[in-house]
Design an enzyme around this catalytic site. Structure first.
Site, short mmCIF file in Angstrom:
data_model
loop_
_atom_site.label_atom_id
_atom_site.label_comp_id
_atom_site.label_asym_id
_atom_site.label_seq_id
_atom_site.Cartn_x
_atom_site.Cartn_y
_atom_site.Cartn_z
N LYS A 4 56.25 8.70 -21.59
CA LYS A 4 55.14 7.91 -22.14
C LYS A 4 54.31 7.34 -21.00
O LYS A 4 54.77 6.47 -20.26
CB LYS A 4 55.64 6.76 -23.02
CG LYS A 4 54.47 6.08 -23.75
CD LYS A 4 54.72 4.65 -24.14
CE LYS A 4 54.62 3.68 -23.00
NZ LYS A 4 53.23 3.43 -22.53
N GLU B 251 60.76 1.57 -10.07
CA GLU B 251 59.76 1.50 -8.99
C GLU B 251 58.79 0.40 -9.40
O GLU B 251 57.91 0.62 -10.22
CB GLU B 251 59.02 2.83 -8.85
CG GLU B 251 59.91 4.01 -8.50
CD GLU B 251 60.28 4.04 -7.03
OE1 GLU B 251 59.74 3.23 -6.25
OE2 GLU B 251 61.13 4.86 -6.66
N CYS C 11 50.74 0.02 -5.53
CA CYS C 11 51.89 -0.87 -5.32
C CYS C 11 52.18 -1.07 -3.84
O CYS C 11 52.85 -2.03 -3.47
CB CYS C 11 53.11 -0.29 -6.02
SG CYS C 11 53.39 1.41 -5.52
N GLU D 196 50.53 -9.96 -6.55
CA GLU D 196 49.75 -8.76 -6.23
C GLU D 196 48.33 -8.95 -6.76
O GLU D 196 48.17 -9.17 -7.97
CB GLU D 196 50.32 -7.56 -7.00
CG GLU D 196 51.44 -6.81 -6.39
CD GLU D 196 51.83 -5.63 -7.30
OE1 GLU D 196 52.16 -5.86 -8.47
OE2 GLU D 196 51.82 -4.50 -6.82
P1 NAP Z 1 53.22 -2.38 -16.53
O1 NAP Z 1 52.44 -3.30 -17.37
O2 NAP Z 1 54.61 -2.75 -16.18
O3 NAP Z 1 53.21 -0.99 -17.32
C1 NAP Z 1 53.86 0.17 -16.86
C2 NAP Z 1 54.25 1.05 -18.04
O4 NAP Z 1 55.17 0.34 -18.88
C3 NAP Z 1 53.08 1.41 -18.95
O5 NAP Z 1 53.32 2.68 -19.51
C4 NAP Z 1 53.16 0.33 -20.01
O6 NAP Z 1 52.51 0.68 -21.19
C5 NAP Z 1 54.64 0.23 -20.20
N1 NAP Z 1 55.08 -1.04 -20.75
C6 NAP Z 1 54.52 -2.26 -20.58
N2 NAP Z 1 55.25 -3.21 -21.22
C7 NAP Z 1 56.28 -2.57 -21.79
C8 NAP Z 1 57.39 -2.98 -22.59
N3 NAP Z 1 57.60 -4.26 -22.92
N4 NAP Z 1 58.26 -2.06 -23.02
C9 NAP Z 1 58.09 -0.77 -22.71
N5 NAP Z 1 57.08 -0.29 -21.95
C10 NAP Z 1 56.18 -1.19 -21.50
O7 NAP Z 1 52.51 -2.05 -15.16
P2 NAP Z 1 50.99 -1.69 -14.91
O8 NAP Z 1 50.16 -2.90 -14.96
O9 NAP Z 1 50.59 -0.55 -15.79
O10 NAP Z 1 51.07 -1.12 -13.42
C11 NAP Z 1 50.89 -1.93 -12.31
C12 NAP Z 1 52.22 -2.32 -11.71
O11 NAP Z 1 52.95 -1.15 -11.36
C13 NAP Z 1 52.05 -3.08 -10.42
O12 NAP Z 1 52.98 -4.14 -10.38
C14 NAP Z 1 52.39 -2.04 -9.36
O13 NAP Z 1 52.86 -2.60 -8.14
C15 NAP Z 1 53.44 -1.25 -10.04
N6 NAP Z 1 53.58 0.07 -9.43
C16 NAP Z 1 54.71 0.33 -8.72
C17 NAP Z 1 54.84 1.57 -8.11
C18 NAP Z 1 56.07 1.90 -7.32
O14 NAP Z 1 56.26 3.07 -7.02
N7 NAP Z 1 56.91 0.94 -6.99
C19 NAP Z 1 53.83 2.52 -8.22
C20 NAP Z 1 52.69 2.21 -8.97
C21 NAP Z 1 52.58 0.98 -9.58
P3 NAP Z 1 51.03 0.08 -21.49
O15 NAP Z 1 50.12 0.71 -20.52
O16 NAP Z 1 50.77 0.47 -22.87
O17 NAP Z 1 51.14 -1.39 -21.29
#
Ligand code: NAP
Length: 490
Positions: free
Chosen positions: A182, A260, A294, A392
């Protein structure tokens, strides 16, 4: 429709489940918007629990046949998938730019980067070795073999719509696992196109299943995977808060997790650094994807003796960045992903300025360009009390902090719950060794701002998560070890 694709059929609006493209069971849709304009690109399936369950059923049905394929056969399919991704670079990049906003040149770079993981793990599929353990007792033979974990649920964020999901699916399939995926609400189209190409490459029905969902529905759909004991592994890239939630919610069925998560990367410039190289490194690390990665440096620590010079060099480079829609071939910084992201950046900059930071360049929304643009920004005199220090920012904002000693720089760098990437520039070899070891991070850039590679183990420590993606270590996350003790051999 804003897209001009060579192959229109790559723009998929349905889920891929069990080899069939299907609408959500309840027929619901949601809109995917272009962040540059707010215009609607496509209506996609708004999946629910029922779709998640159907995907798991399909993955379970396909599991035995897939794990029994010879590793070489799985590798051949991955190689074909890789070739198709590369051959369709223009379309994948166009879809990605359109839904995510990154400049076209960067999107093409991401296609190549994501594809490199597929090629890498195609090769790694044929190198899944076990051990024959040196004999301990007469008549007994002890072996350790590696087996696929089973069904893997892959959940990815919006900032790298292709690379993040490719580097999960490729090792999972190489290891012999089947996948339910997803992508993020904002960017499902690239992942669906990738799934279409996987199908074309010969990935059998049910081995890779992909569904799209809006935020609330997605939480429910993923919730079904968390509770289903057939799903043995969750691989997640996203925020730390959601990573912790997934760890808690999957505890009921004790799944293996790879997380990650978020970062808060320090970037240290010592007095003895090559300042021009440090500026180049910072530009590459900080302003890629508009600062929405990230591993973006979030806190830039500059030693007092070179602070003014470095700030001047950096501000000149940042002020010259071209901000434009993804479709402009000269674009270096596109729109941010959505209004929420822009609000956060604005809040961070206003907070810093109200607490004494000085804007060297940028520092404002570019509302005349569209709803989601922000000027690339350099702030001097940042301090620990500011929001930019502890959260961040996820945008094109570079706050500069002045420091005096190496010990202080290390202490400040490590003073965060996160530990994903850290960078530093020095020409002193002994300092290079000391600081590399002292930094609490999973990835260290030493005189280098571009650290990502399919051949390297990527991942964090502390609250940036656990597990590694890429390299030979990346496959381990999808394998479990079975020990076989054979008796009666004497
Ligand atoms: P996010 O809100 O955690 O969302 C990531 C994924 O999880 C999306 O598919 C999101 O769906 C889903 N999701 C959100 N809440 C959920 C829940 N309660 N249950 C199940 N799935 C859920 O993160 P983001 O804002 O999209 O991405 C930015 C973050 O990712 C930053 O903190 C960044 O540092 C981190 N990141 C880390 C890496 C790494 O390799 N360490 C790489 C890239 C990004 P929806 O889109 O529908 O909310």
């Amino acid at each position: 429709m804003e897209l001009k694709l060579k192959r229109e059929e790559l723009l998929r609006r349905q889920n891929l489940i069990g080899g069939e493209w299907t609408d959500a069971v309840n027929g619901a849709h949601y809109s995917v918007a272009n962040p540059a304009t707010g215009g609607i690109i496509a209506e996609v399936a708004n999946s629910t629990k029922a779709d998640a369950r159907a995907a798991t059923d399909a993955a379970a049905k396909a599991a035995d046949a897939w794990r029994e394929r010879l590793p070489r056969e799985r590798a051949e399919i991955l190689k074909r998938w890789h070739a198709l991704i590369v051959a369709n670079t223009d379309d994948l990049a166009a879809i990605m730019s359109m839904e995510q906003g990154k400049p076209l040149a960067e999107a093409k770079g991401e296609v190549a980067y994501g594809a490199s993981y597929v090629a890498w793990f195609a090769d790694e599929a044929t190198r899944i070795y076990g051990d024959l353990i040196p004999q301990q007792q007469r008549g007994k033979q002890m072996r350790a073999i590696r087996e696929p974990m089973g069904i893997v649920a892959a959940i990815t964020p919006w900032n790298f719509p292709l690379a993040m999901i490719a580097r999960k699916i490729a090792p999972a399939l190489a290891a012999g696992c089947t996948v339910v995926g997803k992508p993020a609400e904002d960017t499902p189209l690239t992942a669906l196109a990738l799934a279409a190409l996987a199908q074309e490459a010969g990935v059998p029905p049910g081995v890779l299943n992909m569904l799209s969902a809006s935020r609330d529905q997605g939480i429910e759909a993923v919730g079904d995977w968390l509770a289903d004991d057939r799903v043995r592994k969750i691989t997640f890239t996203g925020s730390t808060a959601v990573g912790k939630y997934l760890a808690r919610e999957s505890a009921g069925t004790l799944k293996k997790l790879s997380l990650e998560l978020g970062g808060n990367a320090p970037f240290i410039v010592f007095d003895d650094a090559d300042l021009d190289a440090a500026v180049v490194g910072l530009m590459a690390a900080k302003f890629r994807n508009g600062g929405q990665t990230c591993v973006c440096p979030n806190r830039i620590y500059v030693q007092a003796g070179v602070f003014d010079k470095f700030a001047e060099l950096l501000a000149a480079r940042v002020g010259a960045l071209k901000v434009a829609p993804a479709t402009d071939p000269q674009a270096q910084i596109g729109p941010m992903i959505n209004a929420k992201a822009i609000d956060k950046i604005d809040r961070h900059v206003n907070d810093a300025v109200s607490k004494g930071a000085k804007v060297l360049t940028g520092g404002k929304r570019l509302t005349e360009m569209g709803p989601n643009y922000y000027a690339p920004t350099v702030l001097a005199h940042a301090t620990n009390e500011m929001l930019v220090t502890c959260e961040e920012t996820f945008g094109p904002v570079a706050p500069l902090y002045r420091f005096e000693s190496e010990e202080e720089a290390i202490r400040l760098s490590n003073d965060t719950p996160f530990g994903l990437a850290a960078y530093f520039y020095t020409q002193d070899m002994r300092r290079a060794e000391r600081v590399s070891r002292a930094l609490q991070a999973g990835v260290v850039g030493l005189n280098e701002g571009a650290v990502a590679s399919e051949a390297a183990p990527f991942g964090g420590v502390k609250e940036s998560g656990y597990g590694r993606e890429g390299s030979k270590y990346g496959l381990e996350d999808y394998l479990s070890i079975k020990y076989i003790c054979q008796g009666g051999l004497d």
